[in-house]
Write a protein that holds these residues in place. Structure first.
Motif, PDB file in Angstrom:
ATOM      1  N   TRP A  70       0.831  -1.211   0.000  1.00  0.00           N
ATOM      2  CA  TRP A  70       0.000   0.000   0.000  1.00  0.00           C
ATOM      3  C   TRP A  70       0.867   1.263   0.000  1.00  0.00           C
ATOM      4  CZ3 TRP A  70      -0.802   3.416   4.337  1.00  0.00           C
ATOM      5  CH2 TRP A  70      -1.878   4.311   4.205  1.00  0.00           C
ATOM      6  N   GLN A  71       1.919   1.270   0.807  1.00  0.00           N
ATOM      7  CA  GLN A  71       2.800   2.431   0.863  1.00  0.00           C
ATOM      8  C   GLN A  71       3.544   2.632  -0.452  1.00  0.00           C
ATOM      9  OE1 GLN A  71       5.060   1.452   4.435  1.00  0.00           O
ATOM     10  NE2 GLN A  71       3.936   2.988   5.615  1.00  0.00           N
ATOM     11  N   GLU A  72       3.960   1.530  -1.079  1.00  0.00           N
ATOM     12  CA  GLU A  72       4.633   1.637  -2.369  1.00  0.00           C
ATOM     13  C   GLU A  72       3.721   2.233  -3.434  1.00  0.00           C
ATOM     14  OE1 GLU A  72       5.936  -2.269  -3.269  1.00  0.00           O
ATOM     15  OE2 GLU A  72       7.641  -2.227  -1.873  1.00  0.00           O
ATOM     16  N   ARG A  73       2.413   2.031  -3.257  1.00  0.00           N
ATOM     17  CA  ARG A  73       1.444   2.578  -4.221  1.00  0.00           C
ATOM     18  C   ARG A  73       1.014   3.995  -3.858  1.00  0.00           C
ATOM     19  NH1 ARG A  73      -1.041  -1.924  -6.802  1.00  0.00           N
ATOM     20  NH2 ARG A  73       0.626  -3.472  -6.979  1.00  0.00           N
ATOM     21  N   GLY A  74       1.722   4.627  -2.943  1.00  0.00           N
ATOM     22  CA  GLY A  74       1.364   5.988  -2.545  1.00  0.00           C
ATOM     23  C   GLY A  74       0.286   6.032  -1.499  1.00  0.00           C
ATOM     24  N   GLY A  75       0.228   5.016  -0.634  1.00  0.00           N
ATOM     25  CA  GLY A  75      -0.786   4.943   0.411  1.00  0.00           C
ATOM     26  C   GLY A  75      -0.816   6.185   1.279  1.00  0.00           C
ATOM     27  N   GLY A  76      -2.013   6.567   1.673  1.00  0.00           N
ATOM     28  CA  GLY A  76      -2.189   7.754   2.496  1.00  0.00           C
ATOM     29  C   GLY A  76      -2.676   8.937   1.708  1.00  0.00           C
ATOM     30  N   GLY A  77      -2.592   8.831   0.368  1.00  0.00           N
ATOM     31  CA  GLY A  77      -3.078   9.903  -0.487  1.00  0.00           C
ATOM     32  C   GLY A  77      -4.502   9.619  -0.936  1.00  0.00           C
ATOM     33  N   ASP A  78      -4.883  10.280  -2.028  1.00  0.00           N
ATOM     34  CA  ASP A  78      -6.239  10.120  -2.542  1.00  0.00           C
ATOM     35  C   ASP A  78      -6.356   8.954  -3.515  1.00  0.00           C
ATOM     36  OD1 ASP A  78      -7.057  12.353  -1.120  1.00  0.00           O
ATOM     37  OD2 ASP A  78      -6.504  13.731  -2.743  1.00  0.00           O
ATOM     38  N   VAL A  79      -5.223   8.333  -3.859  1.00  0.00           N
ATOM     39  CA  VAL A  79      -5.224   7.257  -4.833  1.00  0.00           C
ATOM     40  C   VAL A  79      -5.146   5.910  -4.115  1.00  0.00           C
ATOM     41  CG1 VAL A  79      -4.019   6.257  -6.810  1.00  0.00           C
ATOM     42  CG2 VAL A  79      -4.079   8.740  -6.516  1.00  0.00           C
ATOM     43  N   GLY A  80      -5.928   4.934  -4.573  1.00  0.00           N
ATOM     44  CA  GLY A  80      -5.844   3.585  -4.022  1.00  0.00           C
ATOM     45  C   GLY A  80      -6.804   3.350  -2.886  1.00  0.00           C
ATOM     46  N   PRO A  81      -6.923   2.114  -2.437  1.00  0.00           N
ATOM     47  CA  PRO A  81      -7.867   1.765  -1.377  1.00  0.00           C
ATOM     48  C   PRO A  81      -7.423   2.266  -0.008  1.00  0.00           C
ATOM     49  CG  PRO A  81      -6.539  -0.147  -1.959  1.00  0.00           C
ATOM     50  CD  PRO A  81      -6.179   0.931  -2.937  1.00  0.00           C
ATOM     51  N   ARG A  82      -8.397   2.411   0.865  1.00  0.00           N
ATOM     52  CA  ARG A  82      -8.128   2.795   2.251  1.00  0.00           C
ATOM     53  C   ARG A  82      -7.962   1.532   3.076  1.00  0.00           C
ATOM     54  NH1 ARG A  82     -11.749   3.399   6.381  1.00  0.00           N
ATOM     55  NH2 ARG A  82     -13.433   3.073   4.870  1.00  0.00           N
ATOM     56  N   LEU A  83      -6.895   1.466   3.862  1.00  0.00           N
ATOM     57  CA  LEU A  83      -6.646   0.260   4.652  1.00  0.00           C
ATOM     58  C   LEU A  83      -7.719   0.082   5.728  1.00  0.00           C
ATOM     59  CD1 LEU A  83      -2.767   0.301   5.167  1.00  0.00           C
ATOM     60  CD2 LEU A  83      -4.097  -1.028   3.519  1.00  0.00           C
ATOM     61  N   PRO A  84      -8.198  -1.162   5.919  1.00  0.00           N
ATOM     62  CA  PRO A  84      -9.210  -1.406   6.947  1.00  0.00           C
ATOM     63  C   PRO A  84      -8.594  -1.570   8.323  1.00  0.00           C
ATOM     64  CG  PRO A  84      -8.728  -3.434   5.784  1.00  0.00           C
ATOM     65  CD  PRO A  84      -7.899  -2.362   5.124  1.00  0.00           C
ATOM     66  N   GLY A  85      -9.437  -1.523   9.344  1.00  0.00           N
ATOM     67  CA  GLY A  85      -9.023  -1.853  10.696  1.00  0.00           C
ATOM     68  C   GLY A  85      -9.158  -3.352  10.922  1.00  0.00           C
ATOM     69  N   PRO A  86      -8.540  -3.899  11.984  1.00  0.00           N
ATOM     70  CA  PRO A  86      -8.541  -5.351  12.207  1.00  0.00           C
ATOM     71  C   PRO A  86      -9.925  -5.982  12.335  1.00  0.00           C
ATOM     72  CG  PRO A  86      -6.881  -4.300  13.568  1.00  0.00           C
ATOM     73  CD  PRO A  86      -7.697  -3.188  12.960  1.00  0.00           C
ATOM     74  N   THR A  87     -10.913  -5.241  12.857  1.00  0.00           N
ATOM     75  CA  THR A  87     -12.244  -5.819  13.042  1.00  0.00           C
ATOM     76  C   THR A  87     -13.231  -5.420  11.948  1.00  0.00           C
ATOM     77  OG1 THR A  87     -12.921  -3.983  14.472  1.00  0.00           O
ATOM     78  CG2 THR A  87     -11.946  -5.911  15.544  1.00  0.00           C
TER      79      THR A  87
END
Length: 303
Positions: free
Chosen positions: A212-229
């Motif tokens: 996710w970080q390699e794909r520019g995670g944290g920006g407006d592009v790409g999926p949002r990481l879920p929480g554990p539950t």
């Protein structure tokens, strides 16, 4: 008459034990490490902490309970029972290793090396076991239901994982397949890549997060990481290759609770394995179809 609870202590062979087994004696293992600029005392100290933690947790098991131990390499041959309380003594990854073999039994994670382990899944110290074990079966004991991911092949092979499932070639060859989403109107894309990852919110602290970080995670592009539950999963195609016959338009996304990612094999042999354990893989061949999504089973983690 119902059976008394059984405490199942899950552990793994320590680095020190592996070294001594390989080299024969403590002295020979020490010589081997010193020749490479390492001191065996560092490894031996971690071994002692692990053994002390195991002893402390064992002493905390209520006298009326049954108990047994299982080493990580034997998990696929161990039969867990409904009355088990699983106590994982070791690293975070050991909880993920055991999760796929459970069916709702409570799991207590004991950290043997605080400060060295992140403590995402091994949240307790050895001394906590004395209070946790008697209380774990009581109503109202706090547990987190951690989402798991499953892959089901068209020949009924099934694979569970706590962090992520990888689908791809067994070696470093290119994986060829057709990828589709249940909610995408039936559209599929032929792809050639180094594999597909489908992960949970727990996995978002590990391999999935790095992709996710390699794909520019944290920006407006790409999926949002879920929480554990959370019921959501995320998926990524690794190094998709564009060619006249293969595309790169479906390379990342989210899967809602009922969503499924479908992969149809177009290689002689692909595999699917969970949480980095390639030795326990589902094997797939040309034309087979496998669907990946949220599992009905969840990991009941205490604390």
């Amino acid at each position: 008459m119902s059976l008394a609870p059984r405490a199942v202590l899950v552990h793994r062979t320590t680095e020190y034990e592996e070294l001594v087994a390989r080299h024969g004696t403590h002295g020979q293992a020490a010589f081997f490490l010193s020749s490479r600029g390492r001191d065996i005392e560092e490894v031996a100290e971690r071994h002692r902490r692990t053994r002390h933690a195991l002893a402390e947790v064992t002493a905390a098991i209520p006298l009326t309970w049954r108990q047994t131990r299982v080493e990580r390499r034997d998990l696929d041959r161990f039969l867990f029972a409904s009355e088990d309380v699983v106590v994982v003594v070791g690293q975070d990854g050991l909880v993920a290793n055991v999760a796929k073999y459970l069916a709702g039994q409570p799991v207590i994670g004991i950290d043997t090396d605080p400060g060295r382990n992140p403590g995402v899944l091994v949240r307790h110290r050895p001394g906590d076991a004395r209070l946790l074990l008697p209380a774990v079966l009581a109503a109202g004991t706090g547990t987190a239901e951690l989402t798991m991911v499953e892959a089901v092949a068209d020949d009924t092979q099934r694979l569970l994982a706590l962090n992520e499932i990888y689908l791809g070639a067994a070696g470093h060859q290119t994986a060829r397949y057709r990828l589709g989403l249940d909610d995408d109107g039936g559209a599929v894309e032929a792809q050639a890549s180094s594999g597909v990852l489908v992960g949970t919110g727990t996995g978002a602290t590990g391999w999935i997060r790095s992709v996710w970080q390699e794909r520019g995670g944290g920006g407006d592009v790409g999926p949002r990481l879920p929480g554990p539950t959370e019921d959501r999963l995320v998926w990524f195609v690794r190094e998709a290759w564009p060619s006249p016959a293969t595309g790169t338009s479906l390379v990342a996304g989210e899967l809602p609770a009922g969503g499924r990612l479908t992969l149809t094999v177009e290689s002689e042999r692909l595999i699917a394995f969970g949480d980095g354990i390639e030795s326990d893989a589902v094997e797939l061949t040309w034309g087979q179809r496998v669907r990946v999504g949220r599992a009905e089973t969840a990991l009941r983690l205490v604390g």
